[in-house]
Design a protein around this motif. Sequence first.
Motif, PDB file in Angstrom:
ATOM      1  N   ARG A 105       0.809  -1.085  -0.156  1.00 31.29           N
ATOM      2  CA  ARG A 105       0.067  -0.067   0.086  1.00 31.29           C
ATOM      3  C   ARG A 105       0.874   1.285  -0.083  1.00 31.29           C
ATOM      4  NH1 ARG A 105      -5.572   1.277   0.550  1.00 31.29           N
ATOM      5  NH2 ARG A 105      -5.362  -0.553  -0.814  1.00 31.29           N
ATOM      6  N   PHE A 129     -13.724  -1.804   5.339  1.00 30.94           N
ATOM      7  CA  PHE A 129     -12.665  -2.086   4.332  1.00 30.94           C
ATOM      8  C   PHE A 129     -12.938  -1.282   2.964  1.00 30.94           C
ATOM      9  CE2 PHE A 129     -10.756  -4.440   0.768  1.00 30.94           C
ATOM     10  CZ  PHE A 129      -9.457  -4.706   1.249  1.00 30.94           C
ATOM     11  N   GLN A 141      -4.698  -1.636   6.070  1.00 31.80           N
ATOM     12  CA  GLN A 141      -5.386  -2.393   5.160  1.00 31.80           C
ATOM     13  C   GLN A 141      -4.878  -2.162   3.861  1.00 31.80           C
ATOM     14  OE1 GLN A 141      -9.655  -1.191   3.951  1.00 31.80           O
ATOM     15  NE2 GLN A 141      -9.333  -0.403   5.887  1.00 31.80           N
ATOM     16  N   CYS A 174      -4.990  -3.499  -0.667  1.00 37.94           N
ATOM     17  CA  CYS A 174      -5.582  -3.979  -1.834  1.00 37.94           C
ATOM     18  C   CYS A 174      -6.235  -5.420  -1.606  1.00 37.94           C
ATOM     19  CB  CYS A 174      -5.142  -4.036  -3.237  1.00 37.94           C
ATOM     20  SG  CYS A 174      -5.857  -4.885  -4.483  1.00 37.94           S
ATOM     21  N   CYS A 175      -7.838  -5.692  -1.886  1.00 42.27           N
ATOM     22  CA  CYS A 175      -8.372  -6.943  -1.816  1.00 42.27           C
ATOM     23  C   CYS A 175      -7.630  -7.948  -2.571  1.00 42.27           C
ATOM     24  CB  CYS A 175      -9.720  -6.769  -2.159  1.00 42.27           C
ATOM     25  SG  CYS A 175     -10.258  -6.775  -3.726  1.00 42.27           S
ATOM     26  N   HIS A 178      -3.089 -10.968   4.702  1.00 43.34           N
ATOM     27  CA  HIS A 178      -2.768  -9.786   5.321  1.00 43.34           C
ATOM     28  C   HIS A 178      -3.843  -9.140   5.683  1.00 43.34           C
ATOM     29  CE1 HIS A 178      -0.854  -5.938   6.052  1.00 43.34           C
ATOM     30  NE2 HIS A 178      -1.791  -5.385   5.442  1.00 43.34           N
ATOM     31  N   ASN A 179      -4.677  -8.962   4.876  1.00 44.98           N
ATOM     32  CA  ASN A 179      -5.974  -8.112   5.090  1.00 44.98           C
ATOM     33  C   ASN A 179      -6.847  -8.667   5.995  1.00 44.98           C
ATOM     34  OD1 ASN A 179      -5.661  -5.828   3.319  1.00 44.98           O
ATOM     35  ND2 ASN A 179      -6.022  -7.136   1.603  1.00 44.98           N
ATOM     36  N   LEU A 231      -7.948  -6.739   9.655  1.00 45.18           N
ATOM     37  CA  LEU A 231      -9.435  -6.648   9.864  1.00 45.18           C
ATOM     38  C   LEU A 231      -9.776  -7.343  11.024  1.00 45.18           C
ATOM     39  CD1 LEU A 231     -10.783  -6.869   6.194  1.00 45.18           C
ATOM     40  CD2 LEU A 231     -10.566  -4.575   7.792  1.00 45.18           C
ATOM     41  N   CYS A 242     -14.739  -5.763  -3.793  1.00 40.69           N
ATOM     42  CA  CYS A 242     -14.295  -6.186  -2.568  1.00 40.69           C
ATOM     43  C   CYS A 242     -15.075  -7.102  -1.790  1.00 40.69           C
ATOM     44  CB  CYS A 242     -13.689  -4.918  -1.649  1.00 40.69           C
ATOM     45  SG  CYS A 242     -12.493  -3.755  -2.489  1.00 40.69           S
ATOM     46  N   TRP A 263     -11.280 -14.673  -0.818  1.00 40.63           N
ATOM     47  CA  TRP A 263     -10.118 -15.221  -0.093  1.00 40.63           C
ATOM     48  C   TRP A 263     -10.053 -16.472   0.244  1.00 40.63           C
ATOM     49  CZ3 TRP A 263      -9.855 -10.391   3.615  1.00 40.63           C
ATOM     50  CH2 TRP A 263      -9.542  -9.125   2.955  1.00 40.63           C
TER      51      TRP A 263
END
Length: 442
Positions: free
Chosen positions: A119, A205, A238, A240-241, A260-261, A265, A280, A288
């Motif tokens: 990011r 998000f 956070q 990118c998805c 990671h995300n 979260l 997303c 995911w």
Amino acid sequence: MKSQGTREEIESIRNEVEKCIRCGSCLFYCPVYSEIADENYGPRGRNHLIKGLVENPQDLVTDARDRFEKCLLCGGCTNTCPQGVRNDLIMLAVRGELVRQNGLPLTSSLAFRHVLKNRDTMKKALRMAAAFQWMLPESKRKGGSSGTGVSSESGRVRHIPMLFTGIAGTRHFPSIAASFLSERISEINPPDPNSDKKDLRVAYFSGCATEFMFPHVGESLIRLLQRSGVEVIFPKNQGCCGTAVHANGDMETAREMALHNMQVLSEAKADYVVTGCATCGSALKEGWASLVQDRGPKALVSQFAAKVRDISEFIVEMTDLKPLRYQSLLPDNVRVTYHDPCHLARHQRVVEQPRAILQKVFGNRFVEMDNNGCCGFGGSFNLKNQDLSRKIGQDKIESIKRTKADVVITTCPGCMIHLIDGIEQNHMSQRVMHLASAVEPS
């Protein structure tokens, strides 16, 4: 040839491919086939090709790449298939295998593994791009107000002329924001003290387009939740998805981004994870989970996915079957229509919730389109297949014209980008807005 990896990837979709009975129902709902009219580029034709690959995976060659890249992953075929064939999962698996065998193009590798994945790097790259966007002329209709008094959702819209056709064609894109969403808001956003507090905490998000192009949408969404009595946590780390990465076959990078995300979260210890981006939301709910193979992490991803809600979904659930108490932020005389994002309507099956809100708020000033199909954007599909993407989008634009609406409301920033371009190309007066910017608690 990496035969073992190929066999595992192809075997993972064998059951889906073999469910296809070649009835052709999918062809009526495939936006690509509707424009190309070539069975090789329709779901049935591709499944026929893949059935052969299941037995002879070494036949998956680069020459077939174009047939698999010309798919929007819109889900129209799956939603209408009597056998429920998940053509989207088939396409993702095949694209993943193509990358495994042949690698990524250099530009894609740099974009996915060094920019989208990081990011901070992405922020620096976009700041650099923003410094030069003054060179691109603004579209004739600048951000401001239309005759209806509706402010432009997109702010300044830049015209990308023929000089840059090799990069983006003749397009009208929203400008990169002067300041990004993560720079405008706090990480902890308590409920409005004058609201009816719900004792709920949500993690928000945002997604890349909201962070960098439409930060005001993120601000509106957070404010809407605060005024609804909800505490909003916005984790600043956070990223990118990963949908673009996943859709282009870089499974390992997409998997790293997803994990990671999810960790970021989850650390917010929220009751729900809310997003205002249909793409997303689809990634968080299902994408995911499909990336994680071993049972332990996959179970955790599934538990996490159960907490994810689109903003329209969350608003309707939060009312707990009580009357919706929301009002319009637009002038009284404005007519609105609604565009169904594919990742929301077909992937998440969220169709009625945004309509329930719009019908309650706008009444008979809410007008349905006669085309509820794909807008033709499809993320990187739009960059790789510009002419095809625009042709598909034109069908949607014509449907918008027929509604005679002043404002097009949607819940996908990617769709917003494409709809803004189509409306500008056709010299139309309609504005494109996110649902979160059009309503507020009453």
